[in-house]
Design an enzyme around this catalytic site. Structure first.
Site, mmCIF file in Angstrom:
data_model
loop_
_atom_site.group_PDB
_atom_site.id
_atom_site.type_symbol
_atom_site.label_atom_id
_atom_site.label_comp_id
_atom_site.label_asym_id
_atom_site.label_seq_id
_atom_site.Cartn_x
_atom_site.Cartn_y
_atom_site.Cartn_z
ATOM 1 N N ALA A 144 -20.175 -1.857 -8.242
ATOM 2 C CA ALA A 144 -21.547 -1.675 -8.735
ATOM 3 C C ALA A 144 -21.667 -0.380 -9.538
ATOM 4 O O ALA A 144 -22.644 -0.199 -10.280
ATOM 5 C CB ALA A 144 -22.513 -1.643 -7.557
ATOM 6 N N CYS A 145 -20.663 0.504 -9.383
ATOM 7 C CA CYS A 145 -20.692 1.780 -10.118
ATOM 8 C C CYS A 145 -20.535 1.594 -11.627
ATOM 9 O O CYS A 145 -20.644 2.551 -12.381
ATOM 10 C CB CYS A 145 -19.597 2.719 -9.606
ATOM 11 N N ASP A 181 0.849 -1.191 0.000
ATOM 12 C CA ASP A 181 0.000 0.000 0.000
ATOM 13 C C ASP A 181 0.882 1.236 0.000
ATOM 14 O O ASP A 181 2.022 1.203 0.451
ATOM 15 C CB ASP A 181 -0.920 0.022 1.242
ATOM 16 N N TYR A 235 -15.351 7.060 -12.242
ATOM 17 C CA TYR A 235 -14.902 5.933 -11.401
ATOM 18 C C TYR A 235 -15.471 4.623 -11.954
ATOM 19 O O TYR A 235 -14.773 3.611 -12.059
ATOM 20 C CB TYR A 235 -15.361 6.181 -9.958
ATOM 21 N N LYS A 289 -13.475 1.407 -13.650
ATOM 22 C CA LYS A 289 -13.633 0.026 -13.167
ATOM 23 C C LYS A 289 -13.996 -0.918 -14.321
ATOM 24 O O LYS A 289 -13.534 -2.050 -14.367
ATOM 25 C CB LYS A 289 -14.731 -0.039 -12.094
ATOM 26 N N GLN A 324 -33.241 8.325 -2.288
ATOM 27 C CA GLN A 324 -32.377 7.477 -3.118
ATOM 28 C C GLN A 324 -32.068 6.201 -2.328
ATOM 29 O O GLN A 324 -31.918 6.242 -1.107
ATOM 30 C CB GLN A 324 -31.092 8.218 -3.531
ATOM 31 N N THR A 325 -32.000 5.092 -3.043
ATOM 32 C CA THR A 325 -31.840 3.803 -2.356
ATOM 33 C C THR A 325 -30.492 3.152 -2.686
ATOM 34 O O THR A 325 -29.930 3.381 -3.749
ATOM 35 C CB THR A 325 -32.948 2.816 -2.781
HETATM 36 P P1 NAD Z 1 -9.615 1.994 0.405
HETATM 37 O O1 NAD Z 1 -9.403 3.360 -0.166
HETATM 38 O O2 NAD Z 1 -9.703 1.874 1.881
HETATM 39 O O3 NAD Z 1 -8.496 0.998 -0.126
HETATM 40 C C1 NAD Z 1 -7.743 1.208 -1.289
HETATM 41 C C2 NAD Z 1 -6.282 1.194 -0.900
HETATM 42 O O4 NAD Z 1 -5.494 1.380 -2.083
HETATM 43 C C3 NAD Z 1 -5.905 2.345 0.055
HETATM 44 O O5 NAD Z 1 -5.324 1.850 1.248
HETATM 45 C C4 NAD Z 1 -4.932 3.165 -0.742
HETATM 46 O O6 NAD Z 1 -3.898 3.759 0.051
HETATM 47 C C5 NAD Z 1 -4.373 2.125 -1.698
HETATM 48 N N1 NAD Z 1 -3.752 2.801 -2.847
HETATM 49 C C6 NAD Z 1 -4.247 3.842 -3.568
HETATM 50 N N2 NAD Z 1 -3.362 4.220 -4.481
HETATM 51 C C7 NAD Z 1 -2.275 3.414 -4.347
HETATM 52 C C8 NAD Z 1 -1.032 3.327 -5.005
HETATM 53 N N3 NAD Z 1 -0.717 4.165 -5.998
HETATM 54 N N4 NAD Z 1 -0.153 2.372 -4.607
HETATM 55 C C9 NAD Z 1 -0.461 1.535 -3.593
HETATM 56 N N5 NAD Z 1 -1.625 1.567 -2.924
HETATM 57 C C10 NAD Z 1 -2.521 2.496 -3.302
HETATM 58 O O7 NAD Z 1 -10.924 1.426 -0.294
HETATM 59 P P2 NAD Z 1 -11.753 0.086 -0.004
HETATM 60 O O8 NAD Z 1 -13.106 0.500 0.382
HETATM 61 O O9 NAD Z 1 -10.977 -0.813 0.885
HETATM 62 O O10 NAD Z 1 -11.838 -0.518 -1.482
HETATM 63 C C11 NAD Z 1 -10.982 -1.558 -1.934
HETATM 64 C C12 NAD Z 1 -11.280 -1.849 -3.386
HETATM 65 O O11 NAD Z 1 -12.655 -2.244 -3.539
HETATM 66 C C13 NAD Z 1 -11.084 -0.664 -4.325
HETATM 67 O O12 NAD Z 1 -10.584 -1.116 -5.558
HETATM 68 C C14 NAD Z 1 -12.489 -0.130 -4.524
HETATM 69 O O13 NAD Z 1 -12.618 0.580 -5.725
HETATM 70 C C15 NAD Z 1 -13.289 -1.417 -4.496
HETATM 71 N N6 NAD Z 1 -14.693 -1.177 -4.115
HETATM 72 C C16 NAD Z 1 -14.986 -0.823 -2.845
HETATM 73 C C17 NAD Z 1 -16.306 -0.609 -2.475
HETATM 74 C C18 NAD Z 1 -16.682 -0.214 -1.068
HETATM 75 O O14 NAD Z 1 -17.875 -0.060 -0.822
HETATM 76 N N7 NAD Z 1 -15.774 -0.037 -0.132
HETATM 77 C C19 NAD Z 1 -17.330 -0.744 -3.432
HETATM 78 C C20 NAD Z 1 -16.986 -1.105 -4.726
HETATM 79 C C21 NAD Z 1 -15.664 -1.348 -5.056
#
Ligand code: NAD
Length: 327
Positions: free
Chosen positions: A118-119, A33, A148, A152, A217-218
Protein backbone atom coordinates in the site's frame (compact mmCIF):
# COMPACT_ATOMS: atom_id res chain seq x y z
CA UNK A 1 1.61 -35.61 -7.81
CA UNK A 2 1.60 -32.66 -5.43
CA UNK A 3 2.01 -29.11 -6.67
CA UNK A 4 5.37 -27.44 -6.06
CA UNK A 5 6.23 -23.93 -4.90
CA UNK A 6 9.07 -21.79 -3.64
CA UNK A 7 8.56 -19.06 -1.08
CA UNK A 8 11.34 -16.46 -1.38
CA UNK A 9 11.56 -14.81 2.02
CA UNK A 10 10.12 -18.02 3.46
CA UNK A 11 11.83 -17.44 6.81
CA UNK A 12 10.09 -14.10 7.32
CA UNK A 13 6.75 -13.27 8.87
CA UNK A 14 4.32 -13.64 5.94
CA UNK A 15 6.60 -16.07 4.11
CA UNK A 16 6.79 -18.59 6.96
CA UNK A 17 3.01 -18.52 7.39
CA UNK A 18 2.65 -18.97 3.62
CA UNK A 19 4.93 -22.02 3.72
CA UNK A 20 2.63 -23.52 6.38
CA UNK A 21 -0.46 -22.67 4.38
CA UNK A 22 0.89 -24.26 1.19
CA UNK A 23 2.00 -27.36 3.08
CA UNK A 24 -1.52 -27.58 4.49
CA UNK A 25 -2.84 -27.54 0.93
CA UNK A 26 -0.60 -30.48 0.01
CA UNK A 27 2.18 -28.60 -1.81
CA UNK A 28 5.83 -29.58 -1.86
CA UNK A 29 7.46 -26.35 -0.64
CA UNK A 30 10.95 -24.87 -0.83
CA UNK A 31 11.73 -21.83 1.30
CA UNK A 32 14.62 -19.47 0.66
CA UNK A 33 15.83 -16.83 3.08
CA UNK A 34 19.00 -15.09 4.16
CA UNK A 35 18.24 -16.07 7.75
CA UNK A 36 16.75 -18.99 9.62
CA UNK A 37 13.06 -18.77 10.45
CA UNK A 38 12.84 -16.74 13.65
CA UNK A 39 10.14 -18.05 15.96
CA UNK A 40 9.47 -21.69 15.09
CA UNK A 41 11.08 -24.41 13.00
CA UNK A 42 10.30 -24.28 9.28
CA UNK A 43 7.87 -26.83 7.87
CA UNK A 44 9.30 -26.42 4.36
CA UNK A 45 10.41 -29.58 2.55
CA UNK A 46 13.64 -27.81 1.60
CA UNK A 47 15.13 -24.67 3.17
CA UNK A 48 17.84 -22.81 1.29
CA UNK A 49 19.75 -20.48 3.55
CA UNK A 50 21.03 -18.03 0.97
CA UNK A 51 21.22 -14.47 -0.27
CA UNK A 52 18.86 -13.75 -3.15
CA UNK A 53 21.04 -10.80 -4.18
CA UNK A 54 23.24 -13.58 -5.53
CA UNK A 55 21.97 -14.58 -9.00
CA UNK A 56 23.00 -18.21 -8.51
CA UNK A 57 20.92 -18.50 -5.33
CA UNK A 58 17.95 -16.96 -7.13
CA UNK A 59 18.33 -19.54 -9.88
CA UNK A 60 18.50 -22.41 -7.37
CA UNK A 61 15.46 -20.93 -5.66
CA UNK A 62 13.11 -21.03 -8.64
CA UNK A 63 14.46 -24.10 -10.46
CA UNK A 64 12.06 -27.02 -10.76
CA UNK A 65 8.99 -25.52 -9.07
CA UNK A 66 5.67 -24.57 -10.62
CA UNK A 67 4.85 -21.51 -8.51
CA UNK A 68 7.16 -18.75 -7.28
CA UNK A 69 6.09 -16.56 -4.36
CA UNK A 70 8.44 -13.56 -4.20
CA UNK A 71 8.19 -12.02 -0.73
CA UNK A 72 11.87 -11.46 0.07
CA UNK A 73 12.62 -7.80 0.73
CA UNK A 74 14.59 -5.55 3.02
CA UNK A 75 11.72 -4.09 5.00
CA UNK A 76 10.26 -3.05 8.33
CA UNK A 77 7.72 -0.78 9.98
CA UNK A 78 7.60 3.06 10.03
CA UNK A 79 10.75 3.27 12.17
CA UNK A 80 12.67 1.36 9.50
CA UNK A 81 11.33 2.73 6.21
CA UNK A 82 11.19 6.41 7.08
CA UNK A 83 14.61 7.55 5.87
CA UNK A 84 17.84 6.21 7.31
CA UNK A 85 17.76 2.81 5.60
CA UNK A 86 16.57 3.99 2.20
CA UNK A 87 19.67 3.15 0.15
CA UNK A 88 19.85 -0.39 1.58
CA UNK A 89 16.13 -0.90 1.01
CA UNK A 90 16.32 0.22 -2.62
CA UNK A 91 19.56 -1.58 -3.42
CA UNK A 92 18.80 -4.89 -1.71
CA UNK A 93 15.17 -5.32 -2.71
CA UNK A 94 15.80 -4.25 -6.31
CA UNK A 95 18.66 -6.74 -6.61
CA UNK A 96 16.50 -9.53 -5.21
CA UNK A 97 13.67 -8.73 -7.63
CA UNK A 98 15.96 -8.45 -10.67
CA UNK A 99 17.61 -11.77 -9.86
CA UNK A 100 14.30 -13.54 -9.36
CA UNK A 101 12.80 -12.07 -12.54
CA UNK A 102 15.84 -13.19 -14.55
CA UNK A 103 15.94 -16.62 -12.93
CA UNK A 104 12.22 -17.09 -13.63
CA UNK A 105 12.80 -16.19 -17.28
CA UNK A 106 15.81 -18.49 -17.62
CA UNK A 107 14.19 -21.48 -15.97
CA UNK A 108 10.80 -21.06 -17.63
CA UNK A 109 8.74 -20.35 -14.49
CA UNK A 110 5.03 -20.32 -15.34
CA UNK A 111 3.43 -18.46 -12.39
CA UNK A 112 4.87 -15.83 -10.06
CA UNK A 113 3.38 -13.92 -7.13
CA UNK A 114 4.90 -10.59 -6.08
CA UNK A 115 4.13 -8.86 -2.79
CA UNK A 116 3.81 -5.14 -3.37
CA UNK A 117 2.57 -2.68 -0.79
CA UNK A 118 0.00 0.00 0.00
CA UNK A 119 3.07 2.24 0.36
CA UNK A 120 3.02 2.73 -3.44
CA UNK A 121 -0.07 4.97 -3.25
CA UNK A 122 0.32 8.73 -3.80
CA UNK A 123 0.86 10.88 -0.78
CA UNK A 124 -1.61 13.49 -2.09
CA UNK A 125 -4.53 11.08 -1.63
CA UNK A 126 -3.62 10.22 1.96
CA UNK A 127 -3.54 13.64 3.64
CA UNK A 128 -6.94 13.42 5.31
CA UNK A 129 -7.02 10.78 8.07
CA UNK A 130 -10.79 10.35 7.65
CA UNK A 131 -10.86 10.04 3.84
CA UNK A 132 -7.78 8.36 2.40
CA UNK A 133 -8.05 7.01 -1.14
CA UNK A 134 -6.17 3.87 -2.11
CA UNK A 135 -7.98 2.55 -5.15
CA UNK A 136 -5.71 0.51 -7.41
CA UNK A 137 -6.11 2.85 -10.40
CA UNK A 138 -5.08 5.88 -8.31
CA UNK A 139 -1.42 4.73 -8.20
CA UNK A 140 -0.46 7.04 -11.10
CA UNK A 141 0.76 9.76 -11.43
CA UNK A 142 3.01 8.15 -8.85
CA UNK A 143 3.94 9.95 -5.63
CA UNK A 144 4.70 7.43 -2.89
CA UNK A 145 5.76 9.00 0.43
CA UNK A 146 8.73 6.65 0.91
CA UNK A 147 11.60 5.20 -1.13
CA UNK A 148 10.29 1.80 -0.01
CA UNK A 149 7.08 2.64 -1.92
CA UNK A 150 8.99 3.71 -5.03
CA UNK A 151 11.00 0.50 -4.94
CA UNK A 152 7.78 -1.55 -4.72
CA UNK A 153 6.31 0.35 -7.66
CA UNK A 154 9.42 -0.47 -9.69
CA UNK A 155 9.09 -4.12 -8.60
CA UNK A 156 5.50 -4.19 -9.88
CA UNK A 157 6.56 -2.77 -13.24
CA UNK A 158 9.55 -5.11 -13.48
CA UNK A 159 7.50 -8.26 -12.93
CA UNK A 160 4.64 -7.06 -15.15
CA UNK A 161 7.13 -6.39 -17.97
CA UNK A 162 8.81 -9.79 -17.58
CA UNK A 163 5.35 -11.31 -17.55
CA UNK A 164 4.47 -9.64 -20.82
CA UNK A 165 7.73 -10.49 -22.58
CA UNK A 166 8.44 -13.96 -21.23
CA UNK A 167 5.12 -15.77 -20.99
CA UNK A 168 5.09 -15.56 -17.19
CA UNK A 169 1.74 -15.42 -15.37
CA UNK A 170 2.39 -12.63 -12.84
CA UNK A 171 0.10 -11.93 -9.87
CA UNK A 172 0.61 -8.81 -7.80
CA UNK A 173 -0.95 -7.92 -4.46
CA UNK A 174 -0.59 -4.65 -2.60
CA UNK A 175 -0.57 -5.69 1.06
CA UNK A 176 -1.92 -3.27 3.66
CA UNK A 177 -0.26 -3.68 7.11
CA UNK A 178 -0.30 -7.40 7.71
CA UNK A 179 0.04 -8.52 11.33
CA UNK A 180 -0.20 -11.58 13.53
CA UNK A 181 1.76 -14.02 15.71
CA UNK A 182 5.39 -14.68 14.76
CA UNK A 183 5.85 -11.21 13.29
CA UNK A 184 8.80 -9.04 14.28
CA UNK A 185 7.94 -7.46 17.64
CA UNK A 186 11.18 -5.73 18.69
CA UNK A 187 14.51 -4.53 17.31
CA UNK A 188 13.42 -1.64 15.05
CA UNK A 189 11.68 -3.40 12.14
CA UNK A 190 8.41 -4.09 13.98
CA UNK A 191 5.16 -2.53 12.79
CA UNK A 192 2.55 -0.67 14.80
CA UNK A 193 0.36 -3.63 15.95
CA UNK A 194 3.30 -5.65 17.29
CA UNK A 195 5.05 -2.56 18.71
CA UNK A 196 1.92 -1.51 20.60
CA UNK A 197 1.38 -5.06 21.89
CA UNK A 198 4.97 -5.09 23.16
CA UNK A 199 4.68 -1.68 24.83
CA UNK A 200 1.45 -2.66 26.55
CA UNK A 201 2.77 -6.08 27.61
CA UNK A 202 5.91 -4.49 29.10
CA UNK A 203 4.11 -1.61 30.83
CA UNK A 204 3.60 -1.81 34.60
CA UNK A 205 0.00 -1.43 35.76
CA UNK A 206 -1.02 2.25 35.98
CA UNK A 207 1.83 3.51 33.78
CA UNK A 208 1.83 5.31 30.42
CA UNK A 209 2.80 4.02 26.96
CA UNK A 210 4.20 6.15 24.16
CA UNK A 211 2.50 6.34 20.77
CA UNK A 212 4.35 7.87 17.78
CA UNK A 213 2.93 10.94 16.07
CA UNK A 214 -0.31 12.77 16.80
CA UNK A 215 -2.10 9.45 17.09
CA UNK A 216 -4.98 10.56 14.87
CA UNK A 217 -3.26 9.12 11.78
CA UNK A 218 -5.32 6.23 10.47
CA UNK A 219 -4.53 2.80 9.01
CA UNK A 220 -6.15 -0.56 8.43
CA UNK A 221 -4.56 -3.81 9.54
CA UNK A 222 -4.98 -7.26 8.06
CA UNK A 223 -4.65 -10.48 10.04
CA UNK A 224 -2.15 -12.93 8.53
CA UNK A 225 -4.67 -15.73 7.84
CA UNK A 226 -6.81 -13.43 5.72
CA UNK A 227 -3.74 -12.15 3.87
CA UNK A 228 -2.85 -15.70 2.87
CA UNK A 229 -6.44 -16.45 1.90
CA UNK A 230 -6.25 -13.45 -0.45
CA UNK A 231 -2.91 -14.55 -1.92
CA UNK A 232 -4.23 -18.03 -2.63
CA UNK A 233 -7.46 -16.68 -4.17
CA UNK A 234 -5.39 -14.43 -6.43
CA UNK A 235 -3.04 -17.25 -7.46
CA UNK A 236 -5.94 -19.51 -8.38
CA UNK A 237 -7.77 -16.77 -10.30
CA UNK A 238 -7.44 -15.58 -13.88
CA UNK A 239 -6.67 -12.07 -12.62
CA UNK A 240 -3.16 -10.64 -12.34
CA UNK A 241 -3.68 -7.45 -10.34
CA UNK A 242 -2.21 -5.33 -8.91
CA UNK A 243 -4.94 -5.68 -6.31
CA UNK A 244 -5.22 -4.51 -2.72
CA UNK A 245 -5.12 -7.23 -0.08
CA UNK A 246 -6.08 -5.35 3.03
CA UNK A 247 -8.80 -4.66 5.53
CA UNK A 248 -11.29 -1.82 5.16
CA UNK A 249 -11.65 -1.47 8.95
CA UNK A 250 -9.84 1.83 9.39
CA UNK A 251 -8.70 2.88 12.87
CA UNK A 252 -6.58 5.68 14.33
CA UNK A 253 -3.29 4.66 15.92
CA UNK A 254 -4.46 5.98 19.30
CA UNK A 255 -7.61 3.86 19.04
CA UNK A 256 -5.50 0.84 18.11
CA UNK A 257 -3.40 1.49 21.23
CA UNK A 258 -6.60 1.74 23.31
CA UNK A 259 -7.82 -1.52 21.79
CA UNK A 260 -4.61 -3.27 22.86
CA UNK A 261 -4.84 -1.80 26.35
CA UNK A 262 -8.43 -3.08 26.53
CA UNK A 263 -7.34 -6.56 25.43
CA UNK A 264 -4.57 -6.62 28.05
CA UNK A 265 -7.01 -5.78 30.85
CA UNK A 266 -4.43 -3.34 32.25
CA UNK A 267 -5.09 0.18 33.38
CA UNK A 268 -2.72 2.27 31.25
CA UNK A 269 -2.55 5.77 29.80
CA UNK A 270 -1.09 6.81 26.49
CA UNK A 271 0.95 9.82 25.48
CA UNK A 272 1.72 10.94 21.91
CA UNK A 273 5.40 11.58 21.29
CA UNK A 274 7.34 12.74 18.28
CA UNK A 275 8.08 9.89 15.87
CA UNK A 276 7.70 8.81 12.27
CA UNK A 277 4.03 8.60 11.35
CA UNK A 278 3.98 8.31 7.54
CA UNK A 279 0.94 9.45 5.59
CA UNK A 280 -1.98 10.92 7.57
CA UNK A 281 -4.47 8.25 6.52
CA UNK A 282 -4.48 4.92 4.69
CA UNK A 283 -7.17 2.33 4.17
CA UNK A 284 -7.71 -0.53 1.75
CA UNK A 285 -10.31 -0.12 -0.98
CA UNK A 286 -11.67 -3.59 -1.68
CA UNK A 287 -13.97 -2.82 -4.61
CA UNK A 288 -11.61 -4.45 -7.13
CA UNK A 289 -10.82 -7.59 -5.13
CA UNK A 290 -14.54 -8.19 -4.55
CA UNK A 291 -15.27 -7.77 -8.24
CA UNK A 292 -12.38 -9.90 -9.52
CA UNK A 293 -12.01 -12.60 -6.85
CA UNK A 294 -15.48 -12.56 -5.36
CA UNK A 295 -13.81 -12.38 -1.96
CA UNK A 296 -12.54 -9.78 0.52
CA UNK A 297 -11.26 -9.87 4.09
CA UNK A 298 -14.04 -9.74 6.65
CA UNK A 299 -12.60 -10.61 10.06
CA UNK A 300 -12.86 -7.92 12.76
CA UNK A 301 -9.55 -6.31 13.71
CA UNK A 302 -10.12 -7.02 17.39
CA UNK A 303 -10.03 -10.80 16.87
CA UNK A 304 -6.62 -10.72 15.20
CA UNK A 305 -5.30 -8.25 17.77
CA UNK A 306 -6.36 -10.56 20.63
CA UNK A 307 -4.36 -13.44 19.11
CA UNK A 308 -1.40 -11.17 18.40
CA UNK A 309 -1.37 -9.65 21.90
CA UNK A 310 -1.44 -13.11 23.43
CA UNK A 311 1.59 -14.15 21.35
CA UNK A 312 3.60 -10.92 21.92
CA UNK A 313 2.83 -10.97 25.66
CA UNK A 314 4.17 -14.54 25.83
CA UNK A 315 7.40 -13.39 24.09
CA UNK A 316 7.77 -10.51 26.54
CA UNK A 317 7.22 -12.84 29.49
CA UNK A 318 9.78 -15.34 28.18
CA UNK A 319 12.31 -12.54 27.67
CA UNK A 320 11.85 -11.23 31.21
CA UNK A 321 12.35 -14.77 32.56
CA UNK A 322 15.49 -15.22 30.46
CA UNK A 323 16.95 -11.90 31.61
CA UNK A 324 16.21 -12.73 35.25
CA UNK A 325 17.89 -16.14 34.86
CA UNK A 326 20.98 -14.50 33.33
CA UNK A 327 21.62 -12.17 36.32
P1 NAD B 1 9.79 -9.96 6.66
O1 NAD B 1 10.92 -8.98 6.81
O2 NAD B 1 9.40 -10.74 7.86
O3 NAD B 1 10.09 -10.95 5.46
C1 NAD B 1 10.98 -10.68 4.42
C2 NAD B 1 12.01 -11.80 4.39
O4 NAD B 1 12.92 -11.55 3.31
C3 NAD B 1 12.87 -11.85 5.67
O5 NAD B 1 12.79 -13.12 6.29
C4 NAD B 1 14.25 -11.54 5.19
O6 NAD B 1 15.28 -12.25 5.90
C5 NAD B 1 14.17 -12.00 3.74
N1 NAD B 1 15.26 -11.38 2.97
C6 NAD B 1 15.67 -10.09 3.00
N2 NAD B 1 16.73 -9.93 2.22
C7 NAD B 1 17.01 -11.15 1.67
C8 NAD B 1 18.00 -11.62 0.79
N3 NAD B 1 18.94 -10.80 0.30
N4 NAD B 1 17.99 -12.93 0.44
C9 NAD B 1 17.06 -13.77 0.94
N5 NAD B 1 16.09 -13.38 1.79
C10 NAD B 1 16.07 -12.08 2.15
O7 NAD B 1 8.56 -9.12 6.10
P2 NAD B 1 7.04 -9.55 5.87
O8 NAD B 1 6.22 -8.68 6.72
O9 NAD B 1 6.90 -11.02 5.99
O10 NAD B 1 6.83 -9.08 4.36
C11 NAD B 1 6.89 -9.99 3.26
C12 NAD B 1 6.72 -9.22 1.98
O11 NAD B 1 5.46 -8.52 1.98
C13 NAD B 1 7.78 -8.15 1.73
O12 NAD B 1 8.08 -8.08 0.36
C14 NAD B 1 7.10 -6.86 2.16
O13 NAD B 1 7.65 -5.74 1.54
C15 NAD B 1 5.67 -7.14 1.73
N6 NAD B 1 4.71 -6.34 2.50
C16 NAD B 1 4.50 -6.61 3.81
C17 NAD B 1 3.58 -5.87 4.53
C18 NAD B 1 3.31 -6.14 5.99
O14 NAD B 1 2.47 -5.44 6.55
N7 NAD B 1 3.95 -7.08 6.65
C19 NAD B 1 2.88 -4.82 3.91
C20 NAD B 1 3.13 -4.57 2.56
C21 NAD B 1 4.02 -5.35 1.86
Amino acid sequence: MSKTAVVCGGGGFIGSHLVKRLKGEGYWVRAVDIKEQAFSPTVADEYILGDLRDAEIAKRAVTGVEEVYQLAADMGGMGFISGENDSEIMHNSTMINLNIADAARETGTKKLFYSSSACIYPQRNQQDPDNPMCREDSAYPAEPDSEYGWEKLFGERLFKTYGRHHNLDVKIARFHNVFGPEGTWQGGREKAPAALCRKVAQAPEGSTIEVWGKGDQTRSFLYIDECLEGVRHLMESGFGGPVNIGSEEMISINDLARMVIGISGKNLNLVNVEGPEGVRGRNSDNTLIRAKLNWAPSQPLRLGMERTYEWVAAQVKAQIKQTAAAV
